[in-house]
Scaffold this motif. Structure first.
Motif, PDB file in Angstrom:
ATOM      1  N   LEU A  96       0.830  -1.212   0.000  1.00  0.00           N
ATOM      2  CA  LEU A  96       0.000   0.000   0.000  1.00  0.00           C
ATOM      3  C   LEU A  96       0.862   1.259   0.000  1.00  0.00           C
ATOM      4  O   LEU A  96       0.586   2.208  -0.741  1.00  0.00           O
ATOM      5  N   ALA A  97       1.890   1.257   0.827  1.00  0.00           N
ATOM      6  CA  ALA A  97       2.777   2.426   0.875  1.00  0.00           C
ATOM      7  C   ALA A  97       3.450   2.640  -0.475  1.00  0.00           C
ATOM      8  O   ALA A  97       3.519   3.775  -0.977  1.00  0.00           O
ATOM      9  N   TYR A  98       3.939   1.564  -1.059  1.00  0.00           N
ATOM     10  CA  TYR A  98       4.600   1.665  -2.368  1.00  0.00           C
ATOM     11  C   TYR A  98       3.628   2.123  -3.443  1.00  0.00           C
ATOM     12  O   TYR A  98       3.928   3.014  -4.247  1.00  0.00           O
ATOM     13  N   THR A  99       2.440   1.530  -3.478  1.00  0.00           N
ATOM     14  CA  THR A  99       1.480   1.829  -4.537  1.00  0.00           C
ATOM     15  C   THR A  99       0.955   3.253  -4.436  1.00  0.00           C
ATOM     16  O   THR A  99       0.799   3.949  -5.451  1.00  0.00           O
ATOM     17  N   ARG A 100       0.664   3.694  -3.222  1.00  0.00           N
ATOM     18  CA  ARG A 100       0.193   5.078  -3.057  1.00  0.00           C
ATOM     19  C   ARG A 100       1.266   6.069  -3.488  1.00  0.00           C
ATOM     20  O   ARG A 100       0.982   7.061  -4.170  1.00  0.00           O
ATOM     21  N   ASP A 101       2.500   5.787  -3.118  1.00  0.00           N
ATOM     22  CA  ASP A 101       3.599   6.655  -3.511  1.00  0.00           C
ATOM     23  C   ASP A 101       3.791   6.622  -5.028  1.00  0.00           C
ATOM     24  O   ASP A 101       4.063   7.653  -5.659  1.00  0.00           O
ATOM     25  N   LEU A 102       3.649   5.446  -5.616  1.00  0.00           N
ATOM     26  CA  LEU A 102       3.805   5.295  -7.059  1.00  0.00           C
ATOM     27  C   LEU A 102       2.756   6.104  -7.811  1.00  0.00           C
ATOM     28  O   LEU A 102       3.068   6.829  -8.773  1.00  0.00           O
ATOM     29  N   ILE A 103       1.507   6.003  -7.387  1.00  0.00           N
ATOM     30  CA  ILE A 103       0.434   6.740  -8.053  1.00  0.00           C
ATOM     31  C   ILE A 103       0.634   8.240  -7.890  1.00  0.00           C
ATOM     32  O   ILE A 103       0.433   9.019  -8.834  1.00  0.00           O
ATOM     33  N   GLU A 104       1.061   8.648  -6.706  1.00  0.00           N
ATOM     34  CA  GLU A 104       1.340  10.068  -6.493  1.00  0.00           C
ATOM     35  C   GLU A 104       2.463  10.548  -7.410  1.00  0.00           C
ATOM     36  O   GLU A 104       2.385  11.631  -7.999  1.00  0.00           O
ATOM     37  N   THR A 105       3.503   9.727  -7.539  1.00  0.00           N
ATOM     38  CA  THR A 105       4.614  10.083  -8.422  1.00  0.00           C
ATOM     39  C   THR A 105       4.157  10.164  -9.863  1.00  0.00           C
ATOM     40  O   THR A 105       4.500  11.105 -10.591  1.00  0.00           O
ATOM     41  N   GLY A 178      -6.618   7.849  -8.524  1.00  0.00           N
ATOM     42  CA  GLY A 178      -6.197   8.650  -7.387  1.00  0.00           C
ATOM     43  C   GLY A 178      -5.303   7.780  -6.534  1.00  0.00           C
ATOM     44  O   GLY A 178      -4.701   6.835  -7.020  1.00  0.00           O
ATOM     45  N   GLN A 179      -5.261   8.025  -5.232  1.00  0.00           N
ATOM     46  CA  GLN A 179      -4.369   7.246  -4.375  1.00  0.00           C
ATOM     47  C   GLN A 179      -5.090   6.276  -3.447  1.00  0.00           C
ATOM     48  O   GLN A 179      -4.541   5.262  -3.073  1.00  0.00           O
ATOM     49  N   GLY A 180      -6.308   6.570  -3.043  1.00  0.00           N
ATOM     50  CA  GLY A 180      -6.979   5.796  -2.004  1.00  0.00           C
ATOM     51  C   GLY A 180      -7.431   4.426  -2.435  1.00  0.00           C
ATOM     52  O   GLY A 180      -6.695   3.442  -2.374  1.00  0.00           O
ATOM     53  N   SER A 181      -8.693   4.337  -2.841  1.00  0.00           N
ATOM     54  CA  SER A 181      -9.271   3.032  -3.173  1.00  0.00           C
ATOM     55  C   SER A 181      -8.580   2.390  -4.364  1.00  0.00           C
ATOM     56  O   SER A 181      -8.532   1.161  -4.467  1.00  0.00           O
TER      57      SER A 181
END
Length: 204
Positions: A96-105, A178-181
């Protein structure tokens, strides 16, 4: 000498830490970043990089072979710094941490440069898939470290590329993620694949 002349090949992560080799790699990487920023993101040719970095072009040809290989090497280095891969042993939390950061990037300006560099390098007939994979090896090693920390023997680094990196790239490229769901859905897909493989292994 052209970009396609081969005087050997230096993959990311294989240089010795410290010393002239590390300084040269850092200077070359900085030159690529500065030239790309000045040229609207276009990968510079090797003679221009050499002149900007203050090194002989043969040094760059010997270590990276082509401009696409060099651009991918820089992109891998940048993504390793901007999008670290945690390895706490809690696979869901790490993913989750990696994926949220990836999407934000990916959603940030220039955030898709890594995938663009990978796509360009994969089409370079003088580079080839094996050498492209060699350039990606440091990133795959970090994925493997995450999996090893949690004991997720059912998964391989390529699973994370296919189940997280690829759909995250497409989703953000089309403005759909987005980043959440969205991040949670991608992670759930990975965990479902792991669970399915675990069940099949137990049933044998």
């Amino acid at each position: 000498m052209s970009d396609t002349q081969d005087a050997g090949f230096q993959a990311t992560g294989t240089v010795r830490p410290g010393g002239r080799t590390a300084r040269t790699r850092s200077a070359v990487h900085d030159a690529v970043r500065e030239l790309m920023a000045a040229n609207g993101g276009e990968s510079p040719d090797i003679p221009a990089v050499a002149a900007h970095a203050g090194v002989h072009p043969a040094t760059i040809y010997r270590r990276w072979r082509t401009r696409d290989a060099l651009a991918l090497d820089v992109a891998v280095s940048d993504v390793n710094e901007s999008s670290p891969i945690p390895a706490t042993g809690d696979l869901r939390a790490d993913l989750l941490a990696y994926t949220r950061d990836l999407i934000e990037t990916f959603n940030s300006p220039g955030g898709l440069s890594f995938v663009q560099a990978l796509a360009t390098a994969s089409r370079d007939t003088h580079l080839g898939p094996e050498r492209t994979q060699e350039l990606l090896r440091p990133r795959f090693e970090l994925f493997q470290r995450m999996l090893d920390a949690s004991g997720a023997t059912e998964l391989e680094p390529m699973d994370l590329v296919l189940l997280i990196l690829a759909p995250a790239h497409l989703g953000t490229a089309f403005g759909m993620f987005g980043q959440g769901s969205d991040a949670e859905a991608l992670v759930d897909n990975v965990l479902d694949v792991a669970a399915g493989r675990r069940a099949r292994r137990s049933a044998r």
